[in-house]
Motif scaffolding. Structure first.
Motif, mmCIF file in Angstrom:
data_model
loop_
_atom_site.group_PDB
_atom_site.id
_atom_site.type_symbol
_atom_site.label_atom_id
_atom_site.label_comp_id
_atom_site.label_asym_id
_atom_site.label_seq_id
_atom_site.Cartn_x
_atom_site.Cartn_y
_atom_site.Cartn_z
ATOM 1 N N ALA A 1 53.381 57.388 18.175
ATOM 2 C CA ALA A 1 52.053 57.973 18.384
ATOM 3 C C ALA A 1 51.178 57.056 19.226
ATOM 4 O O ALA A 1 50.339 57.529 20.003
ATOM 5 C CB ALA A 1 51.385 58.254 17.035
ATOM 6 N N THR B 1 45.255 56.444 17.427
ATOM 7 C CA THR B 1 46.029 57.487 16.749
ATOM 8 C C THR B 1 47.280 56.892 16.115
ATOM 9 O O THR B 1 47.632 57.226 14.982
ATOM 10 C CB THR B 1 46.423 58.592 17.739
ATOM 11 O OG1 THR B 1 45.248 59.112 18.351
ATOM 12 C CG2 THR B 1 47.167 59.719 17.021
ATOM 13 N N TYR C 1 51.205 62.509 8.709
ATOM 14 C CA TYR C 1 51.996 61.674 9.618
ATOM 15 C C TYR C 1 53.290 62.329 10.074
ATOM 16 O O TYR C 1 53.773 62.055 11.176
ATOM 17 C CB TYR C 1 52.221 60.268 9.033
ATOM 18 C CG TYR C 1 53.337 60.069 8.040
ATOM 19 C CD1 TYR C 1 54.648 59.884 8.459
ATOM 20 C CD2 TYR C 1 53.080 59.995 6.670
ATOM 21 C CE1 TYR C 1 55.673 59.650 7.552
ATOM 22 C CE2 TYR C 1 54.093 59.755 5.761
ATOM 23 C CZ TYR C 1 55.386 59.582 6.200
ATOM 24 O OH TYR C 1 56.400 59.352 5.304
ATOM 25 N N GLY D 1 48.502 56.740 12.169
ATOM 26 C CA GLY D 1 49.816 57.229 11.754
ATOM 27 C C GLY D 1 50.546 56.205 10.909
ATOM 28 O O GLY D 1 51.144 56.537 9.885
ATOM 29 N N LEU E 1 51.946 64.601 12.845
ATOM 30 C CA LEU E 1 51.587 63.775 13.998
ATOM 31 C C LEU E 1 52.830 63.388 14.793
ATOM 32 O O LEU E 1 52.814 63.391 16.033
ATOM 33 C CB LEU E 1 50.854 62.521 13.515
ATOM 34 C CG LEU E 1 50.456 61.501 14.587
ATOM 35 C CD1 LEU E 1 49.509 62.132 15.599
ATOM 36 C CD2 LEU E 1 49.824 60.272 13.937
#
Length: 561
Positions: A99, A107, A409, A111, A412
């Motif tokens: 990420a 970001t 997560y 994560g 993501l």
């Protein structure tokens, strides 16, 4: 456990640049089988079923088998996202690293925090299970209900599992093989015995033979029931990503971890369907007696079911003890494999200067993270003791909040895969599906579950506790929502504080964006920095998986050492 005072080996602090993954861990220690075992054990199949099956049945009744299948779908899709990202960048930071490269450092940091927070929270519950079931196994049922002594044993359990993770990945993997074998054998024994009694006419009157109607989602009463049940089902699959987090210690780390992750999710589906259908056929879905929806047994369906399936006296008593041992070993295995990914996530974060450098230290003999492993154990103990001192209801709600972080997560990672590969999605149909459509769909599903869970969990009457905030607008919120969202907000605050103290990582000085942001669609993880990469060649140097950066690496030599 003493921490080495020697500085980190050079490999623990890789120079900045895409694809840098050597941090001093013991490469080549795990094969496909060991990686798959770790992925399976991390989900704690027996414990997950014991704690979740009753909840699912209480929501959808006989449709629980189809819910198990529907919950598998986003996990399988996201597993493919992990597989593809690991091919391009086999870094033990997984979501954090990917990420960060795809969306930027902030970001990626969040994560990584999502992984750490979820694992610390779930460790408290695993320790509680280990303590209680340990006493039940030896017949000390009174102590099993004593919070103080259960907590003492739970703390010792975390300490022992931390020590095992500290002294070597191979010892950890071998122990996982033993613990998982006990789990699978007893689960198989339970399922077969239940079905034999159902079709032999010796099962209770509430039993029924298997029916294809159990697999029809149209029979689920409402979209709300479907969403709640699938959200609960997602929890039982969580953990397979541990197989990817140990990628730097795996043979053929570009491919093996991803294959292990996908294989783990498929095996879990088969195991869960076997147990769910047989348990439902034997006990029914009633809310009293041995029915799976009985609220008195919702926290531990398998123990109450096992006593009925195996009977009492003689072999039945032995089998029931084996069932208790199974749940205990399931919690034990998951405790250990929860420490592994968290320690490696913080190792990667430290290696890229996202958290203090000391968390990147590697033991010179064991080749395992030192501060990261011990820090995970200590943080888990502190959180567990704190919650048990406050209230066991708060502890129960904190476990429910893990679902929010899982959806966060995992989702993501799915979106990171699509963005990372966005310039090559139209190159071949396979690229479009495995790098684009599948992880994107998995991310969208998990985003939907995350939003829906926030709405459900925010209700004051959801869970065991609720919180009223004194400041306007005087919100009255459920404890599960407050714990989950509070943990994510705490991560945001910590990120901002560390960014102010040490901005190097957040300025992209230590971890660059993806190769596609820099070089365009010349490669998909097989080509990087202008050099061919077929899984056997890296950084312009020819090798067979045992050579990297121009130096021979056979498990004893790294970076020329």
């Amino acid at each position: 456990m003493s921490l080495p005072s020697t500085p980190v080996p050079p490999a623990a602090h890789p120079p900045p640049g895409p694809g840098v993954t050597d941090k001093g861990l013991k490469s080549g220690a795990l094969g496909l089988f060991a990686s798959t075992v770790i992925g399976l054990a991390s989900t704690a199949p027996a414990y997950s079923l014991a704690a979740t099956l009753g909840v699912i049945v209480g929501i959808v009744g006989y449709q629980s088998p189809v819910v198990i299948i529907l919950a598998f779908i986003p996990m399988f899709l996201i597993a493919y996202g992990y597989k593809e990202l690991n091919r391009a960048d086999p870094d033990c930071g997984t979501t954090f690293t990917w990420a960060s490269r795809a969306f930027g450092p902030r970001t990626g940091w969040l994560g990584g925090w999502g992984i750490v927070a979820a694992d610390i929270i779930v460790m408290a519950n695993l320790a509680q299970i280990a303590g209680a079931y340990g006493f039940q196994l030896v017949g000390a049922n009174g102590l099993a209900r004593d919070t103080f002594w259960v907590t003492v044993v739970g703390v010792l359990w975390i300490a022992v599992m931390t020590l095992i993770c500290y002294v070597g990945i191979e010892i950890s993997a071998n122990l996982q093989k033993l613990l998982l074998t006990i789990e699978v054998v007893v689960l198989f024994l339970l399922a077969i015995t239940a079905l034999v009694k159902v079709y032999g006419g010796t099962a209770p009157s509430v039993s029924s033979e298997l029916s294809w109607s159990w697999f029809n989602p149209a029979h689920i009463g409402s979209l709300d029931a479907l969403t709640k049940s699938v959200l609960a089902g997602v929890f039982i699959y969580w953990g397979w990503d541990t197989a990817v987090s140990v990628n730097e210690e795996t043979v053929d780390r570009d491919r093996t971890p991803g294959r292990a992750a996908v294989t783990s999710t498929v095996i879990l589906l088969l195991v869960y369907l076997m147990v769910t259908t047989s348990a439902q056929a034997f006990a029914g879905v009633g809310d009293h007696g041995i029915g799976l929806a009985n609220p008195e047994h919702s926290g531990d369906v398998l123990s109450s079911l096992g006593a009925e399936v195996f009977g009492s006296g003689g072999w039945g008593t032995v089998a029931t003890k084996l069932l208790i041992l199974m749940v205990l070993t399931s919690a034990a295995a998951s405790t250990q494999t929860t420490i592994l990914p968290t320690a490696r996530t913080t190792l990667s974060m430290a290696a890229f200067k996202a958290i203090p450098d000391r968390f990147a230290r590697i033991h010179p003999r064991f080749l395992t993270p030192t501060w990261s492993t011990v820090g995970m154990g200590l943080a888990s103990i502190a959180f567990y003791v704190m919650l048990t001192r406050v209230s066991e209801n708060v502890l129960a709600d904190s476990i429910g909040s893990v679902g929010l972080m899982i959806a966060f997560y995992y989702g993501l990672t799915g979106f990171a895969c699509v963005w990372y590969y966005r310039r090559v999605l139209t190159r071949t149909p396979r690229d479009l599906w495995t790098k684009g459509i599948m992880p994107a769909l998995g991310g969208v599903l998990l985003l939907y579950f995350f939003v829906n869970a926030c709405v459900v969990y925010a209700a004051p009457d959801y869970g065991s506790t609720s919180w009223t905030f004194p400041f306007p607008p005087h919100w009255h919120l459920g404890g599960v929502f407050v714990t989950g969202i509070g943990a994510l907000l705490l991560g945001a605050v910590l990120m901002l504080l560390y960014r102010a103290i040490r901005p190097t990582f957040f300025r992209k000085e230590t971890i660059p964006v993806s190769a596609y942001e820099r070089d365009g669609p010349e490669g998909d993880g097989h080509e990087r920095d202008g050099h061919k990469r077929d899984g056997h060649e890296r950084n312009g140097h020819e090798g067979d998986g045992d050579k990297r950066d121009g130096h021979k690496r056979d498990g004893h030599e790294r970076n020329g050492r």
